[in-house]
Structure formats: C-alpha cells, structure tokens
Scaffold this motif. Structure first.
Motif, PDB file in Angstrom:
ATOM      1  N   VAL A 108      48.393  36.179  41.077  1.00 30.15           N
ATOM      2  CA  VAL A 108      47.856  36.426  39.744  1.00 30.15           C
ATOM      3  C   VAL A 108      49.014  36.785  38.820  1.00 30.15           C
ATOM      4  O   VAL A 108      49.779  37.716  39.099  1.00 30.15           O
ATOM      5  N   SER A 109      49.166  36.066  37.718  1.00 26.66           N
ATOM      6  CA  SER A 109      50.263  36.309  36.787  1.00 26.66           C
ATOM      7  C   SER A 109      49.965  37.424  35.801  1.00 26.66           C
ATOM      8  O   SER A 109      50.858  38.153  35.371  1.00 26.66           O
ATOM      9  N   ALA A 110      48.688  37.579  35.422  1.00 24.30           N
ATOM     10  CA  ALA A 110      48.310  38.598  34.439  1.00 24.30           C
ATOM     11  C   ALA A 110      48.509  39.995  35.013  1.00 24.30           C
ATOM     12  O   ALA A 110      48.492  40.199  36.232  1.00 24.30           O
ATOM     13  N   GLU A 111      48.680  40.956  34.123  1.00 28.93           N
ATOM     14  CA  GLU A 111      48.746  42.352  34.543  1.00 28.93           C
ATOM     15  C   GLU A 111      47.363  42.781  35.051  1.00 28.93           C
ATOM     16  O   GLU A 111      46.336  42.439  34.473  1.00 28.93           O
ATOM     17  N   VAL A 112      47.346  43.520  36.144  1.00 24.76           N
ATOM     18  CA  VAL A 112      46.092  44.009  36.722  1.00 24.76           C
ATOM     19  C   VAL A 112      46.187  45.526  36.862  1.00 24.76           C
ATOM     20  O   VAL A 112      47.089  46.034  37.527  1.00 24.76           O
ATOM     21  N   VAL A 113      45.254  46.240  36.220  1.00 21.10           N
ATOM     22  CA  VAL A 113      45.294  47.707  36.240  1.00 21.10           C
ATOM     23  C   VAL A 113      43.898  48.246  36.530  1.00 21.10           C
ATOM     24  O   VAL A 113      42.892  47.573  36.281  1.00 21.10           O
TER      25      VAL A 113
END
Length: 254
Positions: free
Chosen positions: A221-226
């Motif tokens: 996954v390239s997007a930031e995950v928080v």
C-alpha cells in the motif's frame, strides 16, 4: 450543552453525551448488546435504554446505522435484520427516545469525527476512513467534503464480499493471527487504493486500539495508513456532530 450520540453496531449499541467543542465524550459511554433478532423495534428499545441511562431531559440525539441512510431512511441492512430496509429510522427512533433524532451511516459518522478532531484533521486530499468490526464501513472525503454512503466493505475481492474476508469479526471467527489477518487487510487496502488513490487511510473501529499489532505488517500500500485517534468513540462523536449540523441543536450549544 452536550449533544448525545449513539452508535448502532452489529454486536453492540453504545452511546454517550459529547462535548462538541473538544470532540470528546463528556461521560463514560454506556453499551448494551445488539438484540437478536435486530429488528427496528428491538433496536429502538435498546437505543432508548442507552439514552435514558444518562437521565432526563433528553436533548437532540445523533444515531449511526450500519448501512446506507438517505434522508433518515435506512436503505440497506447488511449486518442487522432485513426488516430495516425502507424503515423511517429517524422517525422511529425519535418517537422512542422522545427527542429529535438525526440518523446517518456509521462509518460516515466516524469519518466526520476523525476529519474534524482526529487523524484526518487538516488533510485536504482524498482521505478514506475504514471501520473494521462486524463488517467494514467506509467514509470517503475529498477536499474535506464527505461522499456519503460509499459502503466500500462490499467491494468484491477475489470473488468475495470484502468484509466477509477482512473484517474483525472474520478474524475472530476464523481464529486468524495478526499476520494472516494483516495480509487480507493489505489486499483489501491495495484494491481500494487502486480505485481511489487516497493520500491517507484512517483505520477505525475497536481494532484501532491495537494498531501496533497489525499496521507494521501491512504491505503493498503506497498511501499513508494510520489508526483512528478517536478509536471506537468516533461514531458516537460523529453522530452528535451530525445532530448539530442538522440544525436541531441551539447555536450556542454547537
């Protein structure tokens, strides 16, 4: 003045008064089990029980629902009784609790709270809030505005409804360890990313309290995950915010 929020889930119904200015519960939440069968009348009785737990008088109430909600009417019912289809939820719940009620999709409510007071605050690109629980709820924001009722948990993934493969309930029912579950979540996030190209995923629901156990295991996954900052209270906070936005709360209170 605090505004009351109630979060209806497939396994539990919880609520509390909310301090709108801070985006926080002003009292410890009260929870009851979702009835079986989860018919509108049975659930409405539980919502009344949760609200009345905090005493009278009852002011405006925001209520989340695990499905599509349009104009206060429930259009889908994936994780509750099918008799909710076409139900005037706002009318039923308002009559039962004796107060004006605003009803919205549960993940949309969580997303509204996270964008205003949590992990999505200040983000103006495409942000997707995903709530993992009995199913998978979604809230999509672009330019800070909500696209309501997206229901991305029902995307097809490898021939299955995504939430039947990667929800928290599935993890528990199948006895998946964190590593195996994270692989499923990774495939799901990669699929959603391919479709929407978000800059940020916010992972909510009760599992957000254990983010350190699975977020480092996500891959592809390239997007930031928080994790969601409001954790499992986001739905309650967002429900109260929706009641305020609907104009049922005096301006001084909102």
């Amino acid at each position: 003045m605090d505004v009351f929020g109630v979060d209806i889930g497939g396994s539990g119904i919880k609520g509390a008064p909310v301090d709108l200015a801070r985006g926080e519960l002003s009292e410890e939440r009260f929870k009851v089990l979702t009835p079986t069968p989860s018919t509108p009348d049975a659930v409405a009785d539980c919502v009344r029980q949760v609200v009345r737990h905090f005493g009278l008088p009852v002011g405006p109430v925001g209520v989340t629902f695990p499905g599509v909600v349009v104009g206060g009417t429930t259009r889908t019912a994936a994780n509750v009784d099918k008799s909710w289809l076409g139900q005037d939820a706002a009318g039923l719940l308002g009559e039962r609790v004796g107060a004006p009620v605003t009803v919205l999709n549960d993940a949309d409510a969580a997303g509204i709270a996270e964008m205003s007071h949590g992990a999505g605050r200040g983000r103006t690109g495409t942000v997707i809030v995903l709530t993992f629980g009995t199913g998978i709820g979604s809230a999509v924001f672009t330019g800070g505005s909500l696209v309501p009722n997206t229901e991305l948990g029902h995307l097809e993934l490898h021939g299955h409804d995504a939430e039947t493969r990667a929800s928290t309930r599935v993890k528990e029912d199948e006895g998946l360890n964190w590593s195996r579950w994270a692989k499923r979540v990774s495939r799901y996030l990669a699929h959603v990313e391919m479709l929407f190209s978000p800059e940020l995923f916010v992972i909510g629901g009760g599992v957000s309290r254990k983010a350190e156990k699975f977020l480092p295991l996500l891959e592809g996954v390239s997007a930031e995950v928080v994790p969601a900052r409001l954790e499992n209270s986001a739905g309650i906070v967002g429900a109260a915010m929706a009641a305020a936005a609907a104009g049922v709360v005096p301006a001084a209170a909102a």
